[in-house]
Design an enzyme around this catalytic site. Structure first.
Site, mmCIF file in Angstrom:
data_model
loop_
_atom_site.group_PDB
_atom_site.id
_atom_site.type_symbol
_atom_site.label_atom_id
_atom_site.label_comp_id
_atom_site.label_asym_id
_atom_site.label_seq_id
_atom_site.Cartn_x
_atom_site.Cartn_y
_atom_site.Cartn_z
ATOM 1 N N SER A 41 0.821 -1.224 0.000
ATOM 2 C CA SER A 41 0.000 0.000 0.000
ATOM 3 C C SER A 41 0.847 1.263 0.000
ATOM 4 C CB SER A 41 -0.938 0.016 1.209
ATOM 5 O OG SER A 41 -0.203 -0.149 2.404
ATOM 6 N N ASN A 128 -1.973 -2.628 13.005
ATOM 7 C CA ASN A 128 -3.438 -2.518 12.963
ATOM 8 C C ASN A 128 -3.948 -1.306 13.730
ATOM 9 O OD1 ASN A 128 -3.132 -4.856 11.570
ATOM 10 N ND2 ASN A 128 -4.063 -6.199 13.103
ATOM 11 N N HIS A 174 -40.859 22.658 -11.002
ATOM 12 C CA HIS A 174 -40.863 21.864 -12.250
ATOM 13 C C HIS A 174 -40.079 22.565 -13.363
ATOM 14 C CE1 HIS A 174 -44.307 19.720 -10.367
ATOM 15 N NE2 HIS A 174 -44.631 20.941 -9.974
ATOM 16 N N SER A 295 -14.173 26.624 -27.017
ATOM 17 C CA SER A 295 -14.222 25.424 -27.847
ATOM 18 C C SER A 295 -13.163 25.552 -28.929
ATOM 19 C CB SER A 295 -15.607 25.308 -28.489
ATOM 20 O OG SER A 295 -15.535 24.492 -29.635
ATOM 21 N N LYS A 301 -18.135 29.939 -28.422
ATOM 22 C CA LYS A 301 -18.457 29.233 -27.182
ATOM 23 C C LYS A 301 -17.684 29.714 -25.966
ATOM 24 C CE LYS A 301 -20.114 25.434 -26.892
ATOM 25 N NZ LYS A 301 -21.117 24.416 -26.980
ATOM 26 N N GLU A 308 -19.678 22.218 -14.531
ATOM 27 C CA GLU A 308 -19.915 20.902 -15.153
ATOM 28 C C GLU A 308 -19.031 19.826 -14.527
ATOM 29 O OE1 GLU A 308 -21.077 21.386 -19.748
ATOM 30 O OE2 GLU A 308 -19.265 22.423 -19.196
ATOM 31 N N LYS A 343 -8.233 3.322 1.802
ATOM 32 C CA LYS A 343 -7.471 4.564 1.651
ATOM 33 C C LYS A 343 -7.687 5.291 0.334
ATOM 34 C CE LYS A 343 -4.499 2.743 4.936
ATOM 35 N NZ LYS A 343 -5.437 1.597 4.904
HETATM 36 N N1 ARG Z 1 -1.196 -1.401 5.090
HETATM 37 C C1 ARG Z 1 -2.121 -1.876 6.056
HETATM 38 C C2 ARG Z 1 -3.459 -1.148 5.888
HETATM 39 O O1 ARG Z 1 -3.495 -0.212 5.208
HETATM 40 C C3 ARG Z 1 -1.614 -1.646 7.424
HETATM 41 C C4 ARG Z 1 -2.042 -2.667 8.435
HETATM 42 C C5 ARG Z 1 -1.569 -4.004 8.046
HETATM 43 N N2 ARG Z 1 -1.658 -4.938 9.100
HETATM 44 C C6 ARG Z 1 -1.427 -6.222 8.870
HETATM 45 N N3 ARG Z 1 -1.444 -7.016 9.874
HETATM 46 N N4 ARG Z 1 -1.225 -6.693 7.673
HETATM 47 O O2 ARG Z 1 -4.446 -1.536 6.435
#
Ligand code: ARG
Length: 478
Positions: A41, A128, A174, A295, A301, A308, A343
């Protein structure tokens, strides 16, 4: 997306040869190269480096406070993290896919920098609770930016409302001309939408600003941690009460995205109006050249691209809300890797919302109002017909009969291409003998709007009073 393309982000490398995974101990075979990229990630969560470092600094201080780290170890860790932050900000940090995420990248860099003491930072903590903490810190800051941008837009609408408190336009139902309203009143209607949005973000911040750190992987830790100490260091208003909930809860992210989707939906509706009003057919407003484009083929235009695009981007934020709800719906307690998918939708929601608010706040300060076109449109649409009916009711005619009389007068106006105020008294009297010469007071647009002179009404005096209240409301501390 980006997590399947290891080299998508500049400066992110696959350094399998150099980097050792912190969790390698029980493994005998290396991670498959594609799996490594697929599960990483770091290409997107590196955006939370500041929060990750702030969380680690607070954690190190707490560990020293309870005697798990010595004072000099704490100082080394904090100095190391400070140096790493500077390296990241200088664009010189080598993000490694092998080290999976922002957390392990920074921790590994710390150990490279200060040696074995760096390995002690993760005591009593897990990625975590670390990631949940980072996201909350990140969103807390973003909410403050969103709220301040929102206020800027609200203030632009207040200014416009004050300036155009007397400007009359057709009000629609309307999308058909209904009754005259003031343009200031219309702007304040959007102000009210945004005021509800603002209060939703402020409210949501309370649930974002709660600290998961200390939950560790899911069950808490055997170290005598002082969570109040860490929470105070990080400015959290509260501490997650349950460790399982702390690492698995993403309600706050869903809530923020729901608020964003609703706010974008308001901007999308507003955009629809601006686009219509800026067309030659309506010609109610002109957007500044700096917010429009031309345009490449049609020289005449001037396209309202900004509204938009905001209307278009609303679909994307609404989609992120569904992504997050769907992400969570099948997850048992506690942490699951699924959560890593929170994320990108969340970051894109924040970016899209902030960008849309910024461009809107700027654009609304440069709107030109074509009073004459609005006025003509209000006259053309027989917008004072209800006022004539109300006049007859005041003269003793039951409302349904009055409705019928006015219908006939409108018919005559349509057939003879005249507005109600242009029909002579004699002609009007053929429909009802209750009509007297004072009828023309209510048939004018000014008479119509100024008669709606109560709290929440469209009368210019009411708009000015509402502007005053709106200014106080928007300045009031949440
Ligand atoms: N990159 C993980 C996330 O975004 C972080 C936590 C990962 N924890 C694990 N035990 N693999 O959630």
């Amino acid at each position: 997306m980006s997590n399947t393309t290891p080299d998508a982000t500049h400066n992110t490398q696959n350094t399998a040869q150099q980097a050792e995974k912190p969790w390698n101990g029980r493994f005998t075979e290396p991670t498959d190269a594609f799996v490594e990229a697929f599960t990483a990630s770091v290409t997107f969560d590196q955006r939370m480096y500041q929060q990750d470092i702030a969380g680690s600094v607070a954690h190190a201080k707490m560990l020293a406070h309870i005697g798990v780290l010595s004072n000099s170890e704490k100082v080394q860790i904090i100095d190391g993290l400070t140096q790493i932050k500077a390296t990241i900000e200088a664009g010189e940090f080598n993000w490694s896919i092998t080290l999976e995420d922002v957390h392990m990248n920074i921790e590994a860099a710390l150990t490279d920098l200060i040696g074995v003491t760096g390995k002690k930072l993760h005591t009593g903590r897990s990625r975590n609770d670390q990631v949940a903490t980072d996201i909350r810190l990140y969103l807390r800051d973003e909410i403050d930016l969103i709220v301040s941008e929102l206020k800027r837009l609200q203030k632009a609408l207040i200014e416009l409302a004050e300036q155009e408190a007397d400007t009359i336009m057709p009000g629609f139902t309307h999308l058909q001309t209904a009754q005259p309203v003031t343009f200031g009143h219309h702007m304040l209607a959007w102000f009210e939408n945004l005021e509800r949005d603002r209060s939703r973000f402020i409210d949501c911040r309370k649930r974002v600003n709660i600290m998961p750190l200390g939950a560790a992987a899911l069950a808490g830790t055997t170290y005598p941690i002082d969570r109040k100490f860490t929470a105070q260091e990080l400015g959290f208003e509260g501490i997650c009460e349950n460790s399982l909930d702390a690492v698995s809860d993403r309600d706050f992210a869903i809530e923020l995205t729901a608020n964003a989707a609703l706010l974008m939906t308001h901007l999308s509706r507003f955009s629809e109006e601006l686009i219509l009003w800026a067309s030659a057919q309506f010609n109610f407003i002109e957007l500044s050249d700096s917010f429009c484009t031309g345009s490449s083929i049609m020289p005449q235009k001037k396209n309202p691209d900004v509204p938009e695009l905001v209307r278009g981007k609303t679909g994307r934020v609404n989609g992120h809300l569904i992504s997050l709800l769907t992400l969570m719906k099948g997850q048992p307690l506690a942490y699951n890797k699924d959560n890593q998918e929170d994320k990108e939708p969340l970051f894109d929601t924040v970016d899209t919302l902030k960008g849309s608010l910024k461009v809107y706040a700027d654009m609304m300060q440069h709107v030109t109002v074509n009073k004459e076109s609005m006025r003509e449109a209000a006259i053309r649409g027989f917008s004072t017909a209800t006022d004539l009916a109300d006049y007859l009711v005041r003269a003793g005619v039951p409302f349904r009969d009055a409705h019928e009389v006015v219908g006939k007068a409108v018919r005559l106006g349509v057939d003879s291409h005249r507005d109600l105020a242009e029909i002579s008294l004699q002609e009007l009297q053929q429909f009802s003998d209750k009509i007297q010469s004072d009828v023309f007071d209510v048939l004018t647009l000014e008479g119509s709007v100024s008669a709606r002179n109560h709290l929440g009404g469209t009368a210019p005096d009411q708009v000015r009073a509402a502007v005053k209240r709106a200014r106080e409301r928007v300045e009031k501390k949440p």
